[in-house]
Design a protein around this motif. Structure first.
Motif, PDB file in Angstrom:
ATOM      1  N   MET A   1       0.858  -1.198   0.000  1.00  0.00           N
ATOM      2  CA  MET A   1       0.000   0.000   0.000  1.00  0.00           C
ATOM      3  C   MET A   1       0.888   1.240   0.000  1.00  0.00           C
ATOM      4  O   MET A   1       1.811   1.353   0.774  1.00  0.00           O
ATOM      5  N   VAL A   2       0.613   2.116  -0.874  1.00  0.00           N
ATOM      6  CA  VAL A   2       1.411   3.340  -0.941  1.00  0.00           C
ATOM      7  C   VAL A   2       1.066   4.249   0.210  1.00  0.00           C
ATOM      8  O   VAL A   2      -0.091   4.469   0.507  1.00  0.00           O
ATOM      9  N   GLU A   3       2.065   4.785   0.873  1.00  0.00           N
ATOM     10  CA  GLU A   3       1.810   5.698   1.978  1.00  0.00           C
ATOM     11  C   GLU A   3       2.125   7.116   1.544  1.00  0.00           C
ATOM     12  O   GLU A   3       3.016   7.363   0.755  1.00  0.00           O
ATOM     13  N   THR A   4       1.376   8.027   2.096  1.00  0.00           N
ATOM     14  CA  THR A   4       1.625   9.432   1.783  1.00  0.00           C
ATOM     15  C   THR A   4       2.986   9.833   2.324  1.00  0.00           C
ATOM     16  O   THR A   4       3.380   9.416   3.398  1.00  0.00           O
ATOM     17  N   MET A   5       3.647  10.619   1.571  1.00  0.00           N
ATOM     18  CA  MET A   5       4.978  11.075   1.946  1.00  0.00           C
ATOM     19  C   MET A   5       4.916  11.966   3.164  1.00  0.00           C
ATOM     20  O   MET A   5       4.164  12.905   3.215  1.00  0.00           O
ATOM     21  N   ALA A   6       5.745  11.642   4.141  1.00  0.00           N
ATOM     22  CA  ALA A   6       5.904  12.558   5.272  1.00  0.00           C
ATOM     23  C   ALA A   6       6.933  13.602   4.891  1.00  0.00           C
ATOM     24  O   ALA A   6       7.844  13.314   4.136  1.00  0.00           O
ATOM     25  N   THR A   7       6.803  14.777   5.422  1.00  0.00           N
ATOM     26  CA  THR A   7       7.777  15.811   5.074  1.00  0.00           C
ATOM     27  C   THR A   7       9.108  15.540   5.758  1.00  0.00           C
ATOM     28  O   THR A   7      10.142  15.946   5.297  1.00  0.00           O
ATOM     29  N   SER A   9      11.149  12.276   7.936  1.00  0.00           N
ATOM     30  CA  SER A   9      11.012  10.915   8.439  1.00  0.00           C
ATOM     31  C   SER A   9      10.964  10.974   9.955  1.00  0.00           C
ATOM     32  O   SER A   9      11.582  11.809  10.590  1.00  0.00           O
TER      33      SER A   9
ATOM     34  N   LYS B 115      11.839   6.682   0.330  1.00  0.00           N
ATOM     35  CA  LYS B 115      11.077   7.832  -0.151  1.00  0.00           C
ATOM     36  C   LYS B 115      11.452   8.087  -1.596  1.00  0.00           C
ATOM     37  O   LYS B 115      12.622   8.046  -1.962  1.00  0.00           O
ATOM     38  N   PHE B 124       6.203  10.131  -2.656  1.00  0.00           N
ATOM     39  CA  PHE B 124       5.548   9.111  -1.835  1.00  0.00           C
ATOM     40  C   PHE B 124       6.622   8.296  -1.144  1.00  0.00           C
ATOM     41  O   PHE B 124       7.804   8.412  -1.449  1.00  0.00           O
ATOM     42  N   SER B 125       6.174   7.451  -0.217  1.00  0.00           N
ATOM     43  CA  SER B 125       7.157   6.669   0.523  1.00  0.00           C
ATOM     44  C   SER B 125       6.578   5.312   0.911  1.00  0.00           C
ATOM     45  O   SER B 125       5.375   5.089   0.830  1.00  0.00           O
ATOM     46  N   GLU B 320      15.179  17.244   6.570  1.00  0.00           N
ATOM     47  CA  GLU B 320      15.708  15.942   6.988  1.00  0.00           C
ATOM     48  C   GLU B 320      17.197  15.847   6.723  1.00  0.00           C
ATOM     49  O   GLU B 320      17.973  15.454   7.585  1.00  0.00           O
TER      50      GLU B 320
END
Lengths: 404, 528
Positions: A1-7, A9, B115, B124-125, B320
């Motif tokens: 499942m693709v997860e939304t990118m966090a700005t 980590s 990422k 996306f990640s 980051e």
């Protein structure tokens, strides 16, 4: 499942390795290299690595006894292979750690090109500082930083400023040094945070000091050196039971006589003179045993012991003179002034405290002592001035403190 | 990129420096799936262990895709033109070229966060387990294959021979990190042993000298007092008139592992204009967490004064990345180890155009060493060494004086051994060294097989191909034009007056590569 990118980590909570992990690794590495050197007795590189790792382990434990086999390993390797630069440099660092300044200089001169090497020049700057050549030390450190701003050289200049210059500049330099460190250098980072904390502590800024000490602990948990500072903070804030508990723990881990003396002084400070004596006895025995072996590392501590912990003015003076002869700097001059004062030789004591102030030292403790000396000399006006300066520097200077 | 043990700050060759997972080894890249996909594989030191990652590390694979650009056939060959090329690269990489990134941060030793940043479909990640092939769906409904974990080190190379050829003291002697003058000693580089070069010539009584052993030790000697020079005037010959090769073809990485970050990406994921943008350029970076950010973040102050490229890089950093320090980069094989001399402040990745003038001087320096060796074997050389009968130690202060000697080496097109590199038979120009090493990227040409220098396939013997730059590609051997695999041809060595009669480096990896993703072979059981 693709997860939304966090700005950014989110780093999961992974416990820092810290002191125990490092010590275990150091022990393992020393054991491995010892076996390797046994299998390959002519492997110079293995023997040099072993000596460095043994020194690292001894630095971690803080036990002077752990430095003896290091010296033996270095000397044996030099005997077998000759005065290699890295061995001579390590020996010089070892001798410097033990206040054997003349030997440290000789070590650096054993390998022809070593005196010109960057690392050796850094040590020469350290030696200059210890020998009272403050400006020469500062100029050399600034030059070295221009050439190559390694974190430890920047930290040395920070130390210079913390003692003789501008404390704000000292803190900025410590912070600069921190910036150069990676997560693989948390021991060094913790040490820098402790130095920054001490700057705050010495100016009565206790919340800021706590913040630095806690960061040191968070970054490198379990180090006895950090615990020592925690103990001092607790004592300074009147949490004597907590301070006592921590000091006992540090003593159990390191057996350091200077910490035993500190515990005794804590008892004195809290009107428990009787409880102080066994710790003083133990500390003194260790100091004298060290001197009996020909070591000079505890001369300073002996002078301080007899001037503060267990008053014997003549002994204090004797050891202060010996220490100052080897290391004519503001620190030994300050203890010399105290020893003279204990011997009733106030004018001479004033001369020595004058040297300390001329060097640029502006600690609250120095001001406070200067005030006391001027009072003893009948110079109440000057005494009051120095008392005021002490308060300005650190309104809490009368709190308990450990002699680091 | 063949780049073990560099930069010097992480160089495990020095006795007082620890092994570190920030040491990047190689970057491989080649097209797959009939040029619809590209594989990018970044390998690095397997510390703490193969298949176990270090949570203080962050790895980046930077990726661009753009049209193939050919040096005009009538293009002028001059210092000005090559420096102009470097400037054009700088403008492109600092200007219009959009670089996307695959960033891998280590969450736990067995789990990473991957990422994808700056790709056309958006950011996306995905969190993935280590040592497992996973398929990552993209927002634009494509699929990326990923593997992060332990592998057999795909680099097969006579590293000891290479170090012998450049008279690199730390491989053979105990040299502390502080002795910066005792790395490449001032003795001519050479492929053939020099008569009287006792500091580096093979020792019958110590055959393992300089070769890393299974127990992790490398037999070394005590460095004798200087001066460390060579005053001879000839190559060494035995009683039969044979030269002694500094290489012996052994695989110094046999049985050893690495950790790897491997992706197989659709080209259309990297760029929507796949027909136009036939090149995929990539380079790798390793970053280590700053001490302060083990606990919390502290803002950085960029150093404006001495390192302009650091200033540029600082501007690019996101929140980051500011918590990390750049340690190592990887693009072209040997760009860092051979050309940048492992210097810590030359880890610039694609931004190495600043080092263009240095590369010219460095290549000329290498040419004075390797060139006469090649000529002595009866081979034609691209480097103008004034017919020197023996290797020469020569360095240059000025690009202008170095350039005439190395111009042909820099500008000649490198012939391929056959047409298999160009399966579609397209008019793709052969590549030239100056455009291979600057920028320092793995440049995958999607219309080719991806064999070096059109990418880098796992089976490419890049170390030998690197040496082939010094061959004159207009000459012929057995009726065929010289090419980049000539030095790997046993027939050449069989007829050469040399011992051992072997190509300089092994022809194959010690373990067979896999036919399917992740293509790198399974790791060996760890020995130490």
């Amino acid at each position: 499942m693709v997860e939304t990118m966090a700005t950014q980590s989110v780093l999961l909570e992974v416990p820092a390795a810290g002191f125990n992990g490092d010590l275990a690794r150091a022990e393992k590495e020393v054991a491995r290299l010892t076996a390797q050197c046994k299998d390959h007795p002519t492997d110079l590189q293995g023997k040099v690595r072993l000596a460095y790792r043994m020194f690292h382990r001894a630095s971690l434990t803080g036990k002077l006894a752990d430095l003896e086999p290091v010296e033996a390993a270095i000397l044996q390797t030099i005997l077998q292979f000759g005065p290699k630069e890295d061995l001579c440099l390590l020996k010089a660092n070892l001798d410097f750690r033990l206040h054997r300044l003349a030997e440290a200089r000789r070590d650096l001169e054993m390998a022809p090109l070593l005196p010109g090497r960057f690392d050796a020049r850094v040590l020469f700057a350290d030696l200059a500082f210890q020998e009272g050549q403050y400006e020469a030390a500062r100029l050399e450190l600034e030059k070295l930083i221009d050439e190559n701003p390694t974190w430890d050289t920047v930290a040395r200049l920070a130390h210079w400023h913390s003692k003789l210059g501008d404390p704000a500049q000292a803190d900025a330099l410590y912070e600069q040094a921190e910036e150069d460190l990676s997560a693989k250098q948390m021991l060094s980072y913790a040490w820098l945070e402790l130095q920054r904390g001490m700057l705050d502590f010495n100016h009565g800024r206790y919340p800021e000091a706590w913040a630095h000490y806690r960061r040191a602990e968070a970054g490198y948990p379990g180090h006895w050196h950090t615990a020592e500072h925690f103990a001092e903070m607790h004592a300074a804030e009147g949490n004597f039971a907590e301070a006592e508990s921590i000091l006992k723990e540090v003593i159990a881990r390191t057996s350091k006589p200077e910490i035993q003396q500190a515990l005794g002084e804590l008892y004195l400070f809290t009107d428990r003179a009787e409880q102080a004596q066994p710790w003083f006895d133990s500390a003194l025995a260790a100091y004298l045993e060290s001197v009996r072996r020909g070591d000079v590392h505890y001369l300073h501590h002996l002078a301080d012991f007899y001037a503060e912990a267990r008053l014997e003015p003549a002994e204090a003076l004797k050891w202060a003179e010996q220490d100052m002869k080897m290391r004519p700097n503001f620190s030994t001059q300050s203890v010399m002034a105290l020893a003279l004062f204990r011997n009733g030789r106030v004018p001479e004591a004033l001369q020595y405290i004058g040297l300390v102030l001329d060097a640029g030292n502006r600690d609250a403790a120095t001001y406070a002592f200067a005030s006391e000396l001027h009072e003893a000399a009948g110079e109440t006006g000057k005494s009051a001035e120095f008392a005021e300066l002490a308060l300005q520097k650190n309104p809490k200077f009368r709190s308990f403190r450990i002699h680091h | 990129m063949a780049d073990h043990n560099d930069p010097n700050a992480v160089n495990h060759i020095f006795s007082d420096i620890d092994y570190t997972p920030a040491d990047l080894y190689d970057l491989f890249g080649w097209p797959t799936n009939e040029s619809r996909n590209v594989v990018l594989a970044l390998t690095f030191a397997s510390a703490p262990a193969a298949g176990v990652l270090d949570t203080d590390l962050l790895y980046r694979l930077l990726v661009t895709s753009h049209p193939r650009v050919a040096w005009p056939a009538s293009g002028e060959i001059s210092v000005e033109s090559v420096l102009g090329y470097f400037d054009a690269v700088k403008d492109k990489y600092l200007g219009e070229l959009k670089t996307a990134e695959i960033r891998v941060t280590v969450q736990t030793p067995s789990r990473v966060l991957v990422k994808f940043i700056g790709f056309p479909c958006g950011d996306f990640s995905k969190e993935v387990d280590v040592n497992t092939v996973v398929e990552i769906p993209t927002p634009d409904r494509q699929t990326i294959k990923a593997f992060i974990g332990g592998r057999d080190d795909a680099f097969f190379n006579d590293l000891t021979g290479f170090f012998r050829s450049i008279n690199y003291a730390p491989q053979f002697y105990h040299v502390p990190h502080t002795m910066t003058e005792a790395r490449e000693l001032p003795i001519p580089k050479t492929l053939l042993e020099l008569e009287g070069n006792d500091l580096f010539n093979y020792r019958e009584d110590m055959p393992k000298w300089g070769f890393t052993q299974p127990d992790g030790t490398t037999p070394k000697l005590d460095l004798p007092p200087g001066p460390w020079t060579w005053n001879g005037d000839r190559f060494k010959k035995d009683a039969n008139g044979n030269f002694r090769f500094v290489y012996d073809g052994s695989d110094c990485r046999a049985g050893q592992n690495c950790n790897a970050i491997v992706f197989e990406l659709p080209h259309s994921f990297i760029t929507p204009q796949t027909e136009q943008n036939r090149l995929v350029n990539a380079w790798g970076e390793s970053w280590v967490l700053k001490a302060a950010h083990k606990i919390e973040s502290i803002p950085d102050d960029p150093s404006w004064l001495n390192h302009p490229w650091k200033v540029i890089r600082e501007k690019e950093l996101d929140d980051e990345l500011r918590k990390y320090k750049l340690v190592d980069t990887d693009g072209q094989p040997f760009a860092d180890a051979a050309l940048s001399e492992r210097e810590d402040d030359r880890q610039l990745g694609a931004n190495n155009f600043w080092l263009g003038p240095h590369f010219i001087k460095r290549l000329a320096h290498l040419g004075w060493g390797f060139g006469p060796s090649i000529s002595a074997l009866g081979l034609a050389c691209s480097f103008d060494h004034d017919n020197s009968p023996v290797s020469v130690y020569k360095t240059y202060d000025l690009v202008a004086t170095a350039f005439p000697k190395v111009a042909k080496t820099l500008f000649q097109q490198l012939n391929m051994p056959d047409d298999s590199w160009n399966p579609k038979g397209l008019p793709i120009p052969l590549r030239r060294p100056f455009e291979i090493f600057i920028p320092n990227v793995c440049a995958v040409d999607m219309d080719t097989s991806g064999t070096w220098p059109f990418g880098r396939r796992l089976e490419d013997q890049v170390a030998t191909r690197f040496l082939s730059m010094f061959l004159d590609m207009e000459a012929e051997f057995q009726g065929k034009k010289y090419h980049i695999d000539l030095l790997g041809d046993q027939a050449l060595w069989d007829s050469a007056p040399i011992v051992p009669k072997t190509p300089p480096n092994p022809l194959h990896n010690d373990k067979a590569f896999l036919d399917s993703f992740p293509y790198l072979a399974e790791p060996w059981p760890e020995k130490w």
